[in-house]
Design a protein around this motif. Sequence first.
Motif, PDB file in Angstrom:
ATOM      1  N   LEU A 188      14.170  19.167  65.676  1.00  0.00           N
ATOM      2  CA  LEU A 188      14.994  19.960  64.748  1.00  0.00           C
ATOM      3  C   LEU A 188      16.340  20.300  65.385  1.00  0.00           C
ATOM      4  O   LEU A 188      17.376  20.320  64.715  1.00  0.00           O
ATOM      5  N   LYS A 189      16.342  20.518  66.700  1.00  0.00           N
ATOM      6  CA  LYS A 189      17.601  20.842  67.397  1.00  0.00           C
ATOM      7  C   LYS A 189      18.547  19.638  67.385  1.00  0.00           C
ATOM      8  O   LYS A 189      19.748  19.788  67.155  1.00  0.00           O
ATOM      9  N   MET A 190      17.995  18.443  67.606  1.00  0.00           N
ATOM     10  CA  MET A 190      18.851  17.243  67.568  1.00  0.00           C
ATOM     11  C   MET A 190      19.452  17.055  66.181  1.00  0.00           C
ATOM     12  O   MET A 190      20.637  16.732  66.035  1.00  0.00           O
ATOM     13  N   HIS A 191      18.644  17.260  65.155  1.00  0.00           N
ATOM     14  CA  HIS A 191      19.171  17.062  63.795  1.00  0.00           C
ATOM     15  C   HIS A 191      20.173  18.160  63.434  1.00  0.00           C
ATOM     16  O   HIS A 191      21.179  17.879  62.775  1.00  0.00           O
ATOM     17  N   ALA A 192      19.939  19.402  63.890  1.00  0.00           N
ATOM     18  CA  ALA A 192      20.891  20.481  63.620  1.00  0.00           C
ATOM     19  C   ALA A 192      22.241  20.154  64.271  1.00  0.00           C
ATOM     20  O   ALA A 192      23.310  20.342  63.680  1.00  0.00           O
ATOM     21  N   LEU A 193      22.170  19.640  65.494  1.00  0.00           N
ATOM     22  CA  LEU A 193      23.379  19.229  66.227  1.00  0.00           C
ATOM     23  C   LEU A 193      24.146  18.153  65.446  1.00  0.00           C
ATOM     24  O   LEU A 193      25.372  18.238  65.273  1.00  0.00           O
ATOM     25  N   ALA A 194      23.418  17.156  64.955  1.00  0.00           N
ATOM     26  CA  ALA A 194      24.049  16.040  64.246  1.00  0.00           C
ATOM     27  C   ALA A 194      24.529  16.460  62.850  1.00  0.00           C
ATOM     28  O   ALA A 194      25.580  16.010  62.382  1.00  0.00           O
ATOM     29  N   MET A 195      23.784  17.341  62.214  1.00  0.00           N
ATOM     30  CA  MET A 195      24.198  17.828  60.879  1.00  0.00           C
ATOM     31  C   MET A 195      25.503  18.607  60.975  1.00  0.00           C
ATOM     32  O   MET A 195      26.269  18.658  60.008  1.00  0.00           O
ATOM     33  N   ALA A 196      25.734  19.228  62.148  1.00  0.00           N
ATOM     34  CA  ALA A 196      26.948  20.045  62.312  1.00  0.00           C
ATOM     35  C   ALA A 196      28.160  19.206  62.703  1.00  0.00           C
ATOM     36  O   ALA A 196      29.254  19.742  62.885  1.00  0.00           O
ATOM     37  N   ALA A 197      27.999  17.890  62.838  1.00  0.00           N
ATOM     38  CA  ALA A 197      29.166  17.022  63.107  1.00  0.00           C
ATOM     39  C   ALA A 197      30.032  16.957  61.853  1.00  0.00           C
ATOM     40  O   ALA A 197      29.629  17.412  60.779  1.00  0.00           O
ATOM     41  N   GLN A 198      31.219  16.388  61.991  1.00  0.00           N
ATOM     42  CA  GLN A 198      32.092  16.224  60.822  1.00  0.00           C
ATOM     43  C   GLN A 198      32.533  14.784  60.667  1.00  0.00           C
ATOM     44  O   GLN A 198      33.191  14.287  61.576  1.00  0.00           O
ATOM     45  N   PRO A 199      32.218  14.094  59.552  1.00  0.00           N
ATOM     46  CA  PRO A 199      31.300  14.563  58.515  1.00  0.00           C
ATOM     47  C   PRO A 199      29.871  14.645  59.048  1.00  0.00           C
ATOM     48  O   PRO A 199      29.483  13.902  59.956  1.00  0.00           O
ATOM     49  N   GLY A 200      29.105  15.553  58.477  1.00  0.00           N
ATOM     50  CA  GLY A 200      27.747  15.819  58.961  1.00  0.00           C
ATOM     51  C   GLY A 200      26.819  14.627  58.804  1.00  0.00           C
ATOM     52  O   GLY A 200      26.936  13.850  57.852  1.00  0.00           O
ATOM     53  N   LEU A 201      25.916  14.476  59.760  1.00  0.00           N
ATOM     54  CA  LEU A 201      24.964  13.354  59.730  1.00  0.00           C
ATOM     55  C   LEU A 201      23.645  13.858  59.164  1.00  0.00           C
ATOM     56  O   LEU A 201      23.025  14.761  59.738  1.00  0.00           O
ATOM     57  N   LEU A 202      23.231  13.287  58.050  1.00  0.00           N
ATOM     58  CA  LEU A 202      22.004  13.728  57.406  1.00  0.00           C
ATOM     59  C   LEU A 202      21.083  12.517  57.289  1.00  0.00           C
ATOM     60  O   LEU A 202      21.256  11.683  56.410  1.00  0.00           O
ATOM     61  N   TYR A 203      20.142  12.421  58.244  1.00  0.00           N
ATOM     62  CA  TYR A 203      19.278  11.238  58.287  1.00  0.00           C
ATOM     63  C   TYR A 203      18.036  11.383  57.398  1.00  0.00           C
ATOM     64  O   TYR A 203      17.314  10.431  57.191  1.00  0.00           O
ATOM     65  N   TRP A 204      17.768  12.597  56.914  1.00  0.00           N
ATOM     66  CA  TRP A 204      16.544  12.840  56.148  1.00  0.00           C
ATOM     67  C   TRP A 204      16.759  12.584  54.673  1.00  0.00           C
ATOM     68  O   TRP A 204      17.870  12.729  54.158  1.00  0.00           O
TER      69      TRP A 204
END
Length: 344
Positions: free
Chosen positions: A253-269
Amino acid sequence: MPMNPEPHAVALGEYHAAAQAQPNIALVKYWGKRDAELNLPVVGSISITLDSLWTRTEVRFVPGAVQDRVSLNGRSDESVTKRVVACLDLLRQRAHIDWGAVVDSRNNFPTAAGLASSASGFAALVYAGGRALGLELSEAELSILARRCSGSAARSVLGGYVEWTRGQLADGSDSAAHPMLAADAWPLRVAVAITSTAAKQVGSSEGMRRTAQTSPFQAAWIATQETDLAAARSAILTCDFDALALVSEHSCLKMHALAMAAQPGLLYWNGATVECMHRVRTLRQQGLPVFFTVDAGPQLKAVCAPSAIEKVKAALREVPGVLDVLDSGLGAGAHAIALGALEA
Ligand code: DP6
């Protein structure tokens, strides 16, 4: 450059080898590079290698040939060929040759959908390619070569529970995978819920680059990894399922939170990925030893005790949007297979 003999002029078996490697699933995630050229990670990571999903690869170097021919699952694709050629170049440099190669590779699971096909793919390629050229590579050398082709491939060279150390050296010679515990010492099972078979939109390398440049959480990610690694090491060495569940879901969850907070956000789910996470947590609340992890794609991997696998598979199959559920135990690292065994 030597003369270019016809490929059939080369005796069968000469400069020719086949290998198999299996995907690995990170429990403490790798995300971010300290050197993109050498594929050196900003953090160490810990994984389990699977057994029933595989990549099988045959490599034949053809003395005098000037080009590589690459096929993956019977098809040739420009972006795959580019990465394979770069990996073959590393092997050619080691062997001091410049011959082209014919590479035939097959996966028995969907490619490029967050199922670590690059990990098993490059581990199998360096293993088969190294043997084809008669290079006697140690496990650490194979892991370093595989790492240079795709970071997570460093871990698929080995079986069971594996740690890939970050390393400190600028040349990457101390950044390789090491065995932690054999697969049969703690034979957990993994159910993989397939929620999409489409290739992911943003590959891991680009995702990591974007995250490092724009995510406000990058420094916190790096600063907290050592705590997670220590917790996972201790959970694995004592076969403590609850402790491993806690740290693995946290790292995911921490890795995905980190990636979701990129710009543009990364949403793999996708929606089904999230529904599966809830389903796994409900099963655990009901007393089933199971936890989830998700990589750079929408598939959910549920890791569980062998006694729980049938219930976990049945529960995931019921989640709307789940197309299929694969099932695997933990397995060995990259190994040689007979020539011609790709389909077997
Ligand atoms: C989310 O190994 O595919 O699966 O090194 O750029 O080839 P490159 O990336 P890759 O990244 C895997 C990321 C991950 C987490 C993990 O396997 O640790």
